[in-house]
Design a protein around this motif. Structure first.
Motif, short mmCIF file in Angstrom:
data_model
loop_
_atom_site.label_atom_id
_atom_site.label_comp_id
_atom_site.label_asym_id
_atom_site.label_seq_id
_atom_site.Cartn_x
_atom_site.Cartn_y
_atom_site.Cartn_z
N UNK A 82 0.90 13.06 -8.75
CA UNK A 82 0.34 13.63 -8.10
C UNK A 82 1.32 15.24 -8.36
N UNK A 83 2.60 14.51 -7.70
CA UNK A 83 3.64 15.21 -7.76
C UNK A 83 4.08 15.90 -9.18
N UNK A 84 4.62 14.76 -10.16
CA UNK A 84 4.42 14.85 -12.14
C UNK A 84 3.01 16.10 -12.62
N UNK A 85 2.21 15.91 -12.21
CA UNK A 85 0.94 16.11 -12.35
C UNK A 85 0.90 17.57 -11.80
N UNK A 86 1.81 18.00 -10.60
CA UNK A 86 1.59 19.08 -9.74
C UNK A 86 2.59 20.14 -10.51
N UNK A 87 3.68 18.99 -11.37
CA UNK A 87 5.02 20.56 -11.94
C UNK A 87 4.26 20.90 -13.06
N UNK A 88 3.74 20.17 -13.59
CA UNK A 88 3.38 20.62 -14.90
C UNK A 88 2.40 21.42 -14.80
N UNK A 89 1.24 21.10 -13.70
CA UNK A 89 0.47 22.63 -13.96
C UNK A 89 1.17 23.34 -13.57
N UNK A 90 2.58 23.55 -13.05
CA UNK A 90 2.96 24.83 -12.55
C UNK A 90 3.59 24.70 -13.43
N UNK A 91 4.57 23.85 -14.07
CA UNK A 91 4.85 24.97 -15.14
C UNK A 91 3.86 25.67 -16.34
N UNK A 92 2.60 24.67 -16.94
CA UNK A 92 1.40 25.10 -17.73
C UNK A 92 1.57 26.57 -16.41
N UNK A 93 1.19 26.70 -15.05
CA UNK A 93 0.55 28.20 -14.55
C UNK A 93 1.70 29.62 -14.81
N UNK A 102 1.02 -1.56 -0.24
CA UNK A 102 -0.26 0.14 0.13
C UNK A 102 0.84 1.20 -0.06
N UNK A 103 2.10 1.05 1.40
CA UNK A 103 3.01 2.34 1.21
C UNK A 103 3.13 2.43 -0.44
N UNK A 104 4.09 1.45 -1.26
CA UNK A 104 4.84 1.17 -2.83
C UNK A 104 3.38 1.90 -4.01
N UNK A 105 2.33 1.86 -3.53
CA UNK A 105 1.14 2.07 -4.50
C UNK A 105 0.96 3.63 -4.24
N UNK A 106 0.77 4.09 -2.67
CA UNK A 106 0.80 5.57 -2.81
C UNK A 106 2.21 6.59 -2.70
N UNK A 158 1.27 6.90 -6.34
CA UNK A 158 0.44 7.93 -6.56
C UNK A 158 1.43 9.41 -6.01
N UNK A 159 1.56 8.95 -5.23
CA UNK A 159 2.06 10.54 -5.09
C UNK A 159 2.97 10.80 -5.49
N UNK A 160 3.84 10.31 -6.38
CA UNK A 160 4.71 10.54 -7.77
C UNK A 160 3.91 10.72 -8.82
#
Length: 449
Positions: A156-167, A145-149, A152-154
């Motif tokens: 989300x982090x990648x998506x957040x970084x992409x969103x931050x770059x876009x923003x 579960x920790x690996x899956x979490x 998932x966090x990785x």
């Protein structure tokens, strides 16, 4: 095989578990006790468990789990009876445990729970091993579960970084646009300042021209005053000449009077000839007859008010409506809520307007019905009946105020009758010259037909 201190073979009952029973093993033990519980008689049950005898296995495991686990640990006879029921339901597993050879494919938790109930030699090791296996499985499950979490966090982090770059790109673009707009505004401001300076110079120029024009106008005023004095002198001379002319005219007046009389006789003779040729009828209407007033013998609203009739007699309304050019103004909701308040507002309006239409057809009077429209959420879809004018007050204006405006709009002397029980309305329209009648009088007139 372990041996007791007396030298007899150990059957496992002397073994003691030195740690708490693992949760997974405890749940399986409670389930085994709950399943075997139903096969025992009430006398075979420990005293503290007899109250759960009629429970279903699922409810028994839910509500009596702690009591059954405690009884199994402290009551060897009860544990022996449960073990016998377990041998009946799972003979293969119990036989394997008796022979100290638990099946490798069996669930460690099931093996440990059965060993805890049967208490064969080495049962503590089986329970401990099952607990460790459960902990290991929980650890593996938690690790998974920790690996899956983590994954998932990785993501989300990648998506957040992409969103931050876009923003960030968007903000940079907006910043560039804002900078360009600021530069444009600076240029416009500089141009505006230049325009202001030019305007100030133009204003100074206009001020100088105004001062020059003022000086010139003063010169022209002086010249005009001189001209005025000259014209006054000439006017005096003209008046003297006019007086002299009048004197000469008075001397020749007799001749002119004779000529004018002859011309007047000629015009009169021509008019009489035109009357004969056109055969004009004699004048039937005199100018004095066009002035509105109350003639002797004709009633006014005040005359009717002084007649010996009750204020609640509908005959008063008939007499008022019989006056020339009578205008009946009706306070709509005041009348309907007096006569039929239990009906919905829509049906109240339709009923009143139908009755007013009949009254207008019977009397020939002008009829206006006013409803309070201040609380309406939308315009009322209503086709006014023949002979009745329907009005709704605007938002923020009451029907009483509209009625007072209608009365003030009428010319003085016209008979205006207002049907309303509202005392404030009656007093206000009476001061304006209208005749108030109670809503009950109008309702009685409707019922009379």
């Amino acid at each position: 095989m372990m041996e007791t201190t007396g030298g007899e073979p150990d059957d496992g009952t002397a073994e003691v578990l030195d740690r708490p029973l693992p949760d997974g093993v405890r749940r399986r033990v409670v389930q085994i006790v709950s399943d075997g519980f139903g096969g025992l008689t009430l006398a075979e049950l420990p005293t503290q468990l007899r109250q759960y005898a009629r429970f279903t296995p699922s409810r028994r495991a839910k509500f009596a789990g702690n009591a059954m686990a405690a009884a199994l640990e402290t009551d060897p006879l009860f544990r022996q009876r449960i073990a016998e029921k377990l041998r009946e339901t799972q003979p293969e597993l119990t036989a394997a445990l008796d022979s100290a050879a638990p099946p490798p494919a069996a669930d460690p938790l099931d093996v440990a729970a059965a060993a805890y109930v049967l208490r064969p030699a080495g049962w503590v090791k089986l329970v401990t091993a099952a607990g460790e296996e459960a902990l290991r499985a929980d650890a593996e499950r938690a690790d998974e579960e920790n690996r899956a979490e983590l994954e998932r966090l990785r993501e989300e982090l990648a998506a957040a970084r992409g969103q931050i770059r876009t923003e960030t790109d968007r903000l940079r673009t907006e910043l560039d646009t804002a900078r360009k707009e600021a530069e444009s505004l600076h240029r416009k401001l500089r141009g505006a300042l230049s325009d202001v300076k030019r305007g100030e110079a133009e204003l100074r120029k206009l001020q100088a021209e105004t001062d020059a024009a003022r000086a010139e106008s003063q010169v022209q005023v002086s010249a005009a005053e001189s001209e005025s004095r000259r014209l006054k002198a000439r006017l005096a001379e003209a008046e003297a000449a006019l007086e002299a002319g009048r004197k000469a005219a008075r001397e020749g007046r007799s001749v002119e009077d004779m000529r004018l009389r002859l011309l007047l006789d000629t015009v009169l003779d021509a008019a009489q000839g035109l009357r004969r040729e056109l055969a004009l009828p004699p004048v039937s209407v005199r100018p004095a007859e066009t002035v509105e007033a109350v003639e002797p013998g004709r009633m006014t609203p005040k005359d009717i008010a002084t007649r010996a009739l009750s204020e609640n007699d509908p005959a008063i309304l008939d007499q008022l409506l019989a006056l020339p050019q009578a205008h009946l103004v009706v306070d709509g909701y005041n009348v309907t809520k007096t006569g039929y308040p239990q009906m919905p507002l829509e049906k109240q309006r339709l009923r009143l307007l139908g009755q007013l239409s009949q009254l207008a057809a019977q009397t020939g009077a002008e009829v206006t019905c006013v409803f309070d429209g201040a609380e309406l959420a939308a315009p009322v879809l209503l086709a006014p009946p023949r002979g009745v004018r329907v009005l709704f007050s605007k938002p923020g204006v009451t029907a009483d105020e509209v009625i007072r405006q209608l009365v003030r709009a009428e010319p003085p002397g016209r008979p205006v009758i207002v049907a309303s029980t509202d005392r404030e309305v009656a007093d206000g329209i009476a001061k304006a010259g209208a005749r108030p009648v109670a809503s009950a009088v109008l309702l009685k007139r409707f019922t009379r037909g």
